[in-house]
Motif scaffolding. Sequence first.
Motif, PDB file in Angstrom:
ATOM      1  N   GLY A  55       0.794  -1.225   0.000  1.00 31.91           N
ATOM      2  CA  GLY A  55       0.000   0.000   0.000  1.00 31.91           C
ATOM      3  C   GLY A  55       0.826   1.274   0.000  1.00 31.91           C
ATOM      4  O   GLY A  55       0.344   2.342   0.344  1.00 31.91           O
ATOM      5  N   SER A  56       2.098   1.158  -0.393  1.00 32.53           N
ATOM      6  CA  SER A  56       2.926   2.366  -0.352  1.00 32.53           C
ATOM      7  C   SER A  56       3.025   3.026  -1.723  1.00 32.53           C
ATOM      8  O   SER A  56       3.990   3.699  -2.042  1.00 32.53           O
ATOM      9  CB  SER A  56       4.311   2.016   0.175  1.00 32.53           C
ATOM     10  N   ILE A  57       2.002   2.800  -2.547  1.00 30.57           N
ATOM     11  CA  ILE A  57       1.965   3.439  -3.862  1.00 30.57           C
ATOM     12  C   ILE A  57       1.302   4.804  -3.707  1.00 30.57           C
ATOM     13  O   ILE A  57       0.224   4.936  -3.128  1.00 30.57           O
ATOM     14  CB  ILE A  57       1.166   2.557  -4.844  1.00 30.57           C
ATOM     15  N   ASP A  58       1.967   5.805  -4.235  1.00 29.34           N
ATOM     16  CA  ASP A  58       1.469   7.170  -4.131  1.00 29.34           C
ATOM     17  C   ASP A  58       0.682   7.505  -5.403  1.00 29.34           C
ATOM     18  O   ASP A  58       1.191   7.335  -6.508  1.00 29.34           O
ATOM     19  CB  ASP A  58       2.657   8.114  -3.963  1.00 29.34           C
ATOM     20  N   ASP A  59      -0.558   8.002  -5.222  1.00 29.02           N
ATOM     21  CA  ASP A  59      -1.376   8.288  -6.401  1.00 29.02           C
ATOM     22  C   ASP A  59      -0.806   9.434  -7.222  1.00 29.02           C
ATOM     23  O   ASP A  59      -1.029   9.527  -8.422  1.00 29.02           O
ATOM     24  CB  ASP A  59      -2.813   8.611  -5.977  1.00 29.02           C
ATOM     25  N   ASN A  60      -0.084  10.309  -6.549  1.00 29.00           N
ATOM     26  CA  ASN A  60       0.466  11.451  -7.277  1.00 29.00           C
ATOM     27  C   ASN A  60       1.808  11.124  -7.911  1.00 29.00           C
ATOM     28  O   ASN A  60       2.511  12.004  -8.389  1.00 29.00           O
ATOM     29  CB  ASN A  60       0.622  12.641  -6.323  1.00 29.00           C
ATOM     30  N   GLY A  61       2.175   9.886  -7.885  1.00 25.79           N
ATOM     31  CA  GLY A  61       3.433   9.486  -8.497  1.00 25.79           C
ATOM     32  C   GLY A  61       4.385   8.926  -7.471  1.00 25.79           C
ATOM     33  O   GLY A  61       4.842   9.650  -6.589  1.00 25.79           O
ATOM     34  N   THR A  62       4.645   7.633  -7.561  1.00 25.96           N
ATOM     35  CA  THR A  62       5.582   7.021  -6.628  1.00 25.96           C
ATOM     36  C   THR A  62       6.989   7.430  -7.010  1.00 25.96           C
ATOM     37  O   THR A  62       7.415   7.227  -8.148  1.00 25.96           O
ATOM     38  CB  THR A  62       5.437   5.493  -6.702  1.00 25.96           C
ATOM     39  N   ASP A  63       7.677   8.000  -6.062  1.00 27.08           N
ATOM     40  CA  ASP A  63       9.000   8.549  -6.350  1.00 27.08           C
ATOM     41  C   ASP A  63      10.018   7.440  -6.561  1.00 27.08           C
ATOM     42  O   ASP A  63      10.191   6.581  -5.707  1.00 27.08           O
ATOM     43  CB  ASP A  63       9.444   9.410  -5.171  1.00 27.08           C
ATOM     44  N   LEU A  64      10.663   7.459  -7.696  1.00 27.07           N
ATOM     45  CA  LEU A  64      11.764   6.527  -7.934  1.00 27.07           C
ATOM     46  C   LEU A  64      12.992   7.378  -8.191  1.00 27.07           C
ATOM     47  O   LEU A  64      13.343   7.675  -9.325  1.00 27.07           O
ATOM     48  CB  LEU A  64      11.456   5.619  -9.116  1.00 27.07           C
ATOM     49  N   LYS A  65      13.629   7.781  -7.136  1.00 32.81           N
ATOM     50  CA  LYS A  65      14.677   8.806  -7.252  1.00 32.81           C
ATOM     51  C   LYS A  65      15.908   8.284  -7.978  1.00 32.81           C
ATOM     52  O   LYS A  65      16.713   9.054  -8.476  1.00 32.81           O
ATOM     53  CB  LYS A  65      15.078   9.292  -5.852  1.00 32.81           C
ATOM     54  N   GLN A  66      16.055   6.990  -8.042  1.00 32.93           N
ATOM     55  CA  GLN A  66      17.283   6.443  -8.630  1.00 32.93           C
ATOM     56  C   GLN A  66      17.186   6.293 -10.148  1.00 32.93           C
ATOM     57  O   GLN A  66      18.141   5.927 -10.792  1.00 32.93           O
ATOM     58  CB  GLN A  66      17.597   5.064  -8.022  1.00 32.93           C
ATOM     59  N   ILE A  67      15.992   6.518 -10.692  1.00 34.38           N
ATOM     60  CA  ILE A  67      15.804   6.202 -12.106  1.00 34.38           C
ATOM     61  C   ILE A  67      15.497   7.470 -12.889  1.00 34.38           C
ATOM     62  O   ILE A  67      14.575   8.214 -12.548  1.00 34.38           O
ATOM     63  CB  ILE A  67      14.657   5.190 -12.272  1.00 34.38           C
ATOM     64  N   GLY A  68      16.269   7.699 -13.940  1.00 29.10           N
ATOM     65  CA  GLY A  68      16.039   8.850 -14.795  1.00 29.10           C
ATOM     66  C   GLY A  68      14.821   8.651 -15.680  1.00 29.10           C
ATOM     67  O   GLY A  68      14.321   7.533 -15.826  1.00 29.10           O
ATOM     68  N   SER A  69      14.352   9.749 -16.299  1.00 30.08           N
ATOM     69  CA  SER A  69      13.092   9.648 -17.044  1.00 30.08           C
ATOM     70  C   SER A  69      13.236   8.752 -18.267  1.00 30.08           C
ATOM     71  O   SER A  69      12.328   8.023 -18.625  1.00 30.08           O
ATOM     72  CB  SER A  69      12.614  11.043 -17.445  1.00 30.08           C
ATOM     73  N   GLU A  70      14.423   8.805 -18.888  1.00 30.56           N
ATOM     74  CA  GLU A  70      14.577   8.005 -20.109  1.00 30.56           C
ATOM     75  C   GLU A  70      14.517   6.505 -19.780  1.00 30.56           C
ATOM     76  O   GLU A  70      13.833   5.728 -20.463  1.00 30.56           O
ATOM     77  CB  GLU A  70      15.913   8.330 -20.764  1.00 30.56           C
ATOM     78  N   ALA A  71      15.213   6.144 -18.717  1.00 32.30           N
ATOM     79  CA  ALA A  71      15.219   4.732 -18.323  1.00 32.30           C
ATOM     80  C   ALA A  71      13.825   4.297 -17.880  1.00 32.30           C
ATOM     81  O   ALA A  71      13.364   3.208 -18.231  1.00 32.30           O
ATOM     82  CB  ALA A  71      16.220   4.503 -17.192  1.00 32.30           C
ATOM     83  N   LEU A  72      13.150   5.179 -17.148  1.00 32.41           N
ATOM     84  CA  LEU A  72      11.821   4.811 -16.664  1.00 32.41           C
ATOM     85  C   LEU A  72      10.840   4.674 -17.834  1.00 32.41           C
ATOM     86  O   LEU A  72       9.974   3.808 -17.834  1.00 32.41           O
ATOM     87  CB  LEU A  72      11.327   5.866 -15.657  1.00 32.41           C
ATOM     88  N   GLU A  73      11.038   5.527 -18.834  1.00 34.74           N
ATOM     89  CA  GLU A  73      10.181   5.417 -20.015  1.00 34.74           C
ATOM     90  C   GLU A  73      10.366   4.044 -20.667  1.00 34.74           C
ATOM     91  O   GLU A  73       9.402   3.395 -21.064  1.00 34.74           O
ATOM     92  CB  GLU A  73      10.546   6.530 -21.001  1.00 34.74           C
ATOM     93  N   ASN A  74      11.617   3.621 -20.730  1.00 36.87           N
ATOM     94  CA  ASN A  74      11.890   2.303 -21.306  1.00 36.87           C
ATOM     95  C   ASN A  74      11.297   1.184 -20.457  1.00 36.87           C
ATOM     96  O   ASN A  74      10.787   0.196 -20.981  1.00 36.87           O
ATOM     97  CB  ASN A  74      13.396   2.104 -21.455  1.00 36.87           C
ATOM     98  N   VAL A  75      11.396   1.348 -19.141  1.00 41.18           N
ATOM     99  CA  VAL A  75      10.827   0.337 -18.246  1.00 41.18           C
ATOM    100  C   VAL A  75       9.328   0.210 -18.492  1.00 41.18           C
ATOM    101  O   VAL A  75       8.783  -0.896 -18.645  1.00 41.18           O
ATOM    102  CB  VAL A  75      11.098   0.707 -16.773  1.00 41.18           C
TER     103      VAL A  75
END
Lengths: 186, 454
Positions: A55-75
Amino acid sequence: MEVDKGKGEAEETRKVAEADRDTVTLKSSDGKLFEVSKEAAARLSTVLAGMIAGGSIDDNGTDLKQIGSEALENVVDYCNKHANSIPSAALISSSISFNTAPFKEPEEWERKFVDRLSHDALFDLVEAANFLGMERLLDVTCHKISEMMKGKSPDQIREVFNIKNDYTKEELEEIRQELAWAFYDD
Amino acid sequence: MGLSRSHHCGPPPNSVGSPISGDMPCNDHRLHAGGCVCLCTYPPRSPRRQMAKPGMLDCSVVCLLFLRVLRGTCAGPRRPAEPKHSYPARAPLCRKQPERPGPARPGPFIKGNRRSLCDSVRLRSSPFSPSLIAIKTPQLPRPVRRFLPASHGRRGGALRRPRGATDCLAHVFRRLDLEDLAASAPLVCRGWRRAAADPSLWRALDLRRDHLARFMPWSPLAAAFALRYGVATRFSLPGFLRLCLARAQGSADHLALPPLLASTADELQHISLQCPRLRRLALPALPAGDEARLVDLIPRWPLLEHLELDAKPSATFFPALAEQLGRHCPKFASLKTSGAVKPEDAAALATWLPGLRSLCLDRSYLPKQELLAILAGCRNLRELSARCCVGFDEGDEEIARRGARIERFDVAGSRAVDELEEDVMAGGGDGLCDSSYVDWARDGHCSQSQEERD
């Protein structure tokens, strides 16, 4: 009164929508938001599965501080593509077997998926997959990188990955001598 | 309160205006100026070490009683400590201060003891300890606090080595072939050399797959070794095996050897010494002497789960092998071999390995009676493969009935011995069967299913 009523309705619909939401919102280190289906995220990433279950998912966006936007887009891209592909029966069946081959070759779409990535994007994706505990994505990306190394000389590898040779002559000579024992002691 | 609260020298944290001032040792010390060891010692030691000096016990009992009488709040020691690390007025002990003071030492304790008792002694005795040097400064607890984060930082720094990058590199290396891991990766740069030396990368040593292309003297690997490691024409599979085992540092758990080893005895001996954690082992056909050797070596692999022997040891050694496996390898669950199965072999399997979950006897001489004995003895089998065997018919109803409870039961391609072959069997025995029947089955009739399997 009417305004209140409208507000209440809106609240209600929002709540219903939230309960029904089947996506999670992920936030990259530079603040970009990405949506991915809850089912795919939970199936592919042990970390996200844990977060959803906990239940630790944030509706406004779960912060993944270690991952850049390009990598997250690929994920996210990978998750969506994976959701569309039907895993073959061979992947599902698990049994004790005489040959140990835990790694399954990448499927066609997975191959295409990693082939179009640049080196940097690929390495970022490895780190992201590692961070999110996405075993299959880690397999596919690392397999791609290991294929780039296969059968190459150290010089060629340095060229491919743009690595600086930081060995001194003495060190190289030391390494050269290091393995002789295994072949000369008989 | 009772014994639940540990006692510190100096004023207890909550007692304002306590009779014990910060400048003095606790009451007990005034009493036992010569050497109270029990109450104001820190850090508490393990009871075992404390018991080594029985004389202390009396002292602690006296102190405990004294405290109980004197104060209701501070009820005595939970764990009396050994004198080595105690701070009371025992000059010779104080001189042997630990160089790194315990980080969790409570403030009042330091204040009370140090100033009054051991200041000068300590400063002389351990000049390298920053927190102790700092005692001379007016505010006492602060240097201690400053010391703490510094020490934590150093420790944390050790953990924060360039870990992210190395981790990912390890993931890639884990999917790399042994050849590349041995011949190329360490020579790229220092970081790669460090990463490639990780023993966990050398856990699974499959030297069997494509061994003709990979490890023969004309292979690219041999050329690379000659070029980069100066081993010239000396490259050999046993040498490469030794190298891999050295890199694994005892962590190898999966090992498959190809049938190219000149002297399996040496290698077996080496493997038994270098791989105590072996779980899966695949060996080529062994000469008779080495079969006996293998039987002796089994106890050295207590974690063994899976054993693959290209040629089944003869009926002289197989029962002993099964016995060793049953006695010394509690996790043993899977056996794959091929050869002539005699009644004593089947009996040994049933007796010593009743917990076997997976058994593969493809291309064996396996009479129906022996197969039935195995089926009756090994009740936990989940997988049984006896394809292309000679000795029973694949359509045999009794065998099918007995095998129905096994999840994967495969006897395709097996057939009973025909008249002519039976005659040869009667006169032949073990050796003949091994060479002619099994090879015949192996080469001719099973090529199709072999391809399927591969």
